[in-house]
Scaffold this motif. Structure first.
Motif, short mmCIF file in Angstrom:
data_model
loop_
_atom_site.label_atom_id
_atom_site.label_comp_id
_atom_site.label_asym_id
_atom_site.label_seq_id
_atom_site.Cartn_x
_atom_site.Cartn_y
_atom_site.Cartn_z
N GLY A 1 83.78 -24.83 48.84
CA GLY A 1 83.85 -24.45 50.24
C GLY A 1 85.21 -23.97 50.71
N HIS A 2 86.21 -24.07 49.85
CA HIS A 2 87.56 -23.60 50.21
C HIS A 2 87.67 -22.10 49.96
N TRP A 3 88.59 -21.48 50.67
CA TRP A 3 88.85 -20.05 50.47
C TRP A 3 90.35 -19.82 50.35
N GLN A 4 90.69 -18.72 49.73
CA GLN A 4 92.09 -18.31 49.62
C GLN A 4 92.16 -16.80 49.76
N GLY A 5 93.14 -16.33 50.54
CA GLY A 5 93.33 -14.91 50.74
C GLY A 5 94.58 -14.40 50.06
#
Length: 198
Positions: A96-100
């Motif tokens: 569920g985590h995101w990274q840009g």
């Protein structure tokens, strides 16, 4: 070039060394051996894609069933995008985590996205051109989307007016996709990549 692991397991950032003089620049934007050494297995090249987007376009969050899975190696050859990687793997410590990561035609970075991870981006400039290599050919029966504006993901898209495709606008939330058993399994993804879980 230098490869750095990102905070999500299976995602890497590549920073190229650009050789420049008054004539222009030269760089290696992909190296089979360096990527294999970093991620622990080779990237099978099956398809190359090119995407051109107007400013404020948001594409994603896209992913493929695992198996077969689809790893990607992505760079921006014109303009700039915020490239976003989302961990969709059930059982992953960063589920569920995101990274840009900003990809542009100045620093010319690239990202590697392993099987089971979701991918999307927001165009920061007009005619932003994204080029990516894929480990498997497109198979619509195994391709899925998660709604990029899902409040549970809370992705900080750099636009107040995101432009979505009909497909992405109709995509389910992460919670609904999980209920429908659409999401990949972390251990299966790691096994497919030729690695073992920690």
């Amino acid at each position: 070039m230098k490869l750095h692991p990102l905070a999500i397991d299976g995602a890497w950032e590549m920073v190229p060394h650009q050789h420049g003089d008054p004539r222009g620049i030269f760089m290696e934007w992909y190296r089979f051996d360096r990527l294999t050494e970093a991620v622990g297995h080779p990237l099978r090249l099956a398809q190359g894609n090119l995407s051109v987007s107007a400013r404020h376009v948001v594409r994603g969050i896209h992913f493929a069933d695992v198996p077969p899975g689809q790893a990607k190696y992505v760079t921006c050859v014109r303009g700039a995008v915020l490239d976003v990687i989302v961990d969709l793997r059930i059982g992953s410590p960063t589920f569920g985590h995101w990274q840009g990561v900003r990809l542009d035609d100045v620093q010319r970075r690239a990202v590697y996205i392993a099987e089971g991870l979701g991918h999307g981006f927001c165009a920061l400039t007009s005619d932003a051109c994204l080029m990516y290599l894929c480990s498997a050919t497109y198979n619509p029966a195994h391709e899925h989307s998660i709604h990029p504006l899902d409040p549970d993901l809370a992705i900080d898209w750099p636009t107040d007016a995101p432009l979505l495709s009909d497909r992405d606008a109709a995509a389910p939330s992460l919670a609904l996709a999980r209920t429908r058993r659409m999401l990949p399994d972390y251990r299966t993804c790691r096994s497919l990549a030729g690695t073992t879980t920690a």
